[in-house]
Write a protein that holds these residues in place. Structure first.
Motif, short mmCIF file in Angstrom:
data_model
loop_
_atom_site.label_atom_id
_atom_site.label_comp_id
_atom_site.label_asym_id
_atom_site.label_seq_id
_atom_site.Cartn_x
_atom_site.Cartn_y
_atom_site.Cartn_z
N LEU A 14 0.84 -1.20 0.00
CA LEU A 14 0.00 0.00 0.00
C LEU A 14 0.87 1.25 0.00
N ALA A 15 1.95 1.22 0.80
CA ALA A 15 2.88 2.36 0.83
C ALA A 15 3.60 2.51 -0.51
N LEU A 16 3.95 1.38 -1.11
CA LEU A 16 4.62 1.39 -2.41
C LEU A 16 3.72 1.99 -3.49
N ASN A 17 2.45 1.62 -3.47
CA ASN A 17 1.50 2.15 -4.45
C ASN A 17 1.33 3.66 -4.30
N ALA A 18 1.27 4.12 -3.06
CA ALA A 18 1.14 5.55 -2.82
C ALA A 18 2.37 6.30 -3.31
N MET A 19 3.55 5.72 -3.09
CA MET A 19 4.79 6.35 -3.55
C MET A 19 4.85 6.39 -5.08
N ALA A 20 4.40 5.32 -5.72
CA ALA A 20 4.39 5.27 -7.19
C ALA A 20 3.49 6.37 -7.76
N ALA A 21 2.34 6.58 -7.12
CA ALA A 21 1.42 7.62 -7.57
C ALA A 21 2.04 9.01 -7.41
N GLU A 22 2.77 9.21 -6.31
CA GLU A 22 3.43 10.50 -6.10
C GLU A 22 4.54 10.72 -7.13
N LEU A 23 5.33 9.68 -7.38
CA LEU A 23 6.44 9.80 -8.33
C LEU A 23 5.94 10.06 -9.75
N ARG A 45 4.94 0.51 -15.80
CA ARG A 45 3.78 0.95 -16.58
C ARG A 45 2.83 1.77 -15.73
N LEU A 46 2.70 1.40 -14.45
CA LEU A 46 1.81 2.14 -13.55
C LEU A 46 2.28 3.59 -13.40
N ILE A 47 3.57 3.76 -13.13
CA ILE A 47 4.11 5.12 -12.96
C ILE A 47 3.90 5.93 -14.23
N HIS A 48 4.17 5.33 -15.38
CA HIS A 48 3.97 6.05 -16.64
C HIS A 48 2.50 6.35 -16.88
N CYS A 49 1.63 5.38 -16.60
CA CYS A 49 0.20 5.53 -16.83
C CYS A 49 -0.39 6.67 -16.00
N LEU A 50 0.12 6.84 -14.78
CA LEU A 50 -0.40 7.89 -13.89
C LEU A 50 0.27 9.24 -14.11
N SER A 51 1.27 9.28 -14.98
CA SER A 51 2.00 10.53 -15.23
C SER A 51 1.24 11.41 -16.21
N PRO A 52 1.63 12.69 -16.35
CA PRO A 52 0.98 13.57 -17.33
C PRO A 52 1.11 13.05 -18.76
N GLN A 53 2.11 12.19 -19.02
CA GLN A 53 2.30 11.62 -20.35
C GLN A 53 1.68 10.23 -20.47
#
Length: 307
Positions: A14-23, A45-53
């Protein structure tokens, strides 16, 4: 979260997921560290998917087959290189530990040249990398370039192996069974409590990838008991195995397997850190006090002394 992503319930996940969303909202380079099969590609892919790009392509590059010439000349027109600095917004360097020193030098040169082109190309400079090995010892031994390591390791995400997030096994198994039943147009099959317990007792050396393969075979062959029996056989042959007794109560066998697996993990962590118990506790993601209690509980307190 992106479609198909299974968050899990374990606290560290859960902490990892929250950090990925922040990054994802930043352009900080991310290094994802984890054993094979722990989901490094999924988090990239998650980090990229949640990014502005997130609507654009994430270019995955397999470093195990990458040559210096590919980095210098641009093996793919979509890859941000000196000759194509705009490239695409996201680049994922998989298995970065496989790069030899020549390829590392070429990659460092590429990153430096792209960065020197200024803010206009900032999106091309965002890198996500993954490794199955801790690169710090590689840097210390001169096998990985220090400057490249610091360029890639803006933030390190450490993915725990499945054996350290056993409470997530039921939800992951259920997800994979339903996923492959839908793909193959078959009726979904759920596991009963005894079958789940067998999964909880198994150490999963192949991590989440192995669990998905197990679920897929159940859907393909339609024989849960056959796959469960095979898992028991694999468990008996593993280094941390406790034989599945045919006459012993399931709860007794489960407790024995769990204790032996925990003992092995603690011993491995202590040996890896030369019996530095504070470092071992950090590696195991438990408190120092909890580790001291477990060391005493499993009878290791008199074997070694450490800090």
């Amino acid at each position: 979260m992106m479609p198909g992503f299974v968050p899990g319930r374990q606290t560290s996940i859960l902490a990892l997921n929250a950090m990925a969303a922040e990054l994802a909202r930043t352009d900080i380079p991310v290094l994802i560290l984890g054993e094979s099969g722990t989901g490094k590609d999924i988090y990239a892919r998650l980090i990229h998917c949640l990014s502005p790009q997130g609507n654009s392509q994430l270019q995955k590059i397999n470093c195990s087959v990458l040559k210096p010439a590919d980095l210098l000349n641009g093996a793919n027109d979509d890859t941000p290189t000196a000759s194509n600095p705009t490239g695409i917004p996201g680049v994922y360097l998989d298995n970065i530990q496989e790069l030899d020193l020549a390829a590392q030098r070429a990659l460092l040169s590429q990153i430096s040249e792209t960065e020197s082109m200024g803010a206009r190309y900032a999106s091309a400079a965002r890198l996500i990398s993954s490794t199955t090995r801790n690169l710090e010892p590689e840097v210390a031994a001169g096998h990985f370039r220090r400057e490249l390591y610091f360029r890639l390791n803006g933030v390190c995400l450490r993915l725990p192996p499945l054996r350290e997030r056993m409470e997530d096994i039921p939800v992951l198994a259920d997800y994979f069974l339903n996923k492959h039943a839908e793909i193959m147009k078959r009726n979904a099959r759920s596991l009963n409590s005894m079958e789940i317990q067998v999964l909880m007792d198994y150490p999963w050396p192949g991590n989440i990838r192995e669990l998905e393969s197990f679920a897929r075979k159940i859907v393909v062959f339609g024989d849960v008991q056959k796959e469960i029996d095979e898992l028991k056989t694999l468990h008996v042959g593993s280094p941390t195995a406790i034989p599945f007794a045919t006459s012993a109560p399931l709860k007794v066998a489960a407790r024995a397997a769990s204790k032996e697996a925990e003992r092995e993990l603690i011993i491995q962590a202590l040996e890896r850190t030369h019996w530095n118990r504070k470092r071992a506790a950090r590696d195991l993601r438990i408190s120092y006090k909890a580790l001291l209690y477990k060391i005493k509980q499993i009878g290791l307190s008199s074997e070694k002394t450490g800090v």
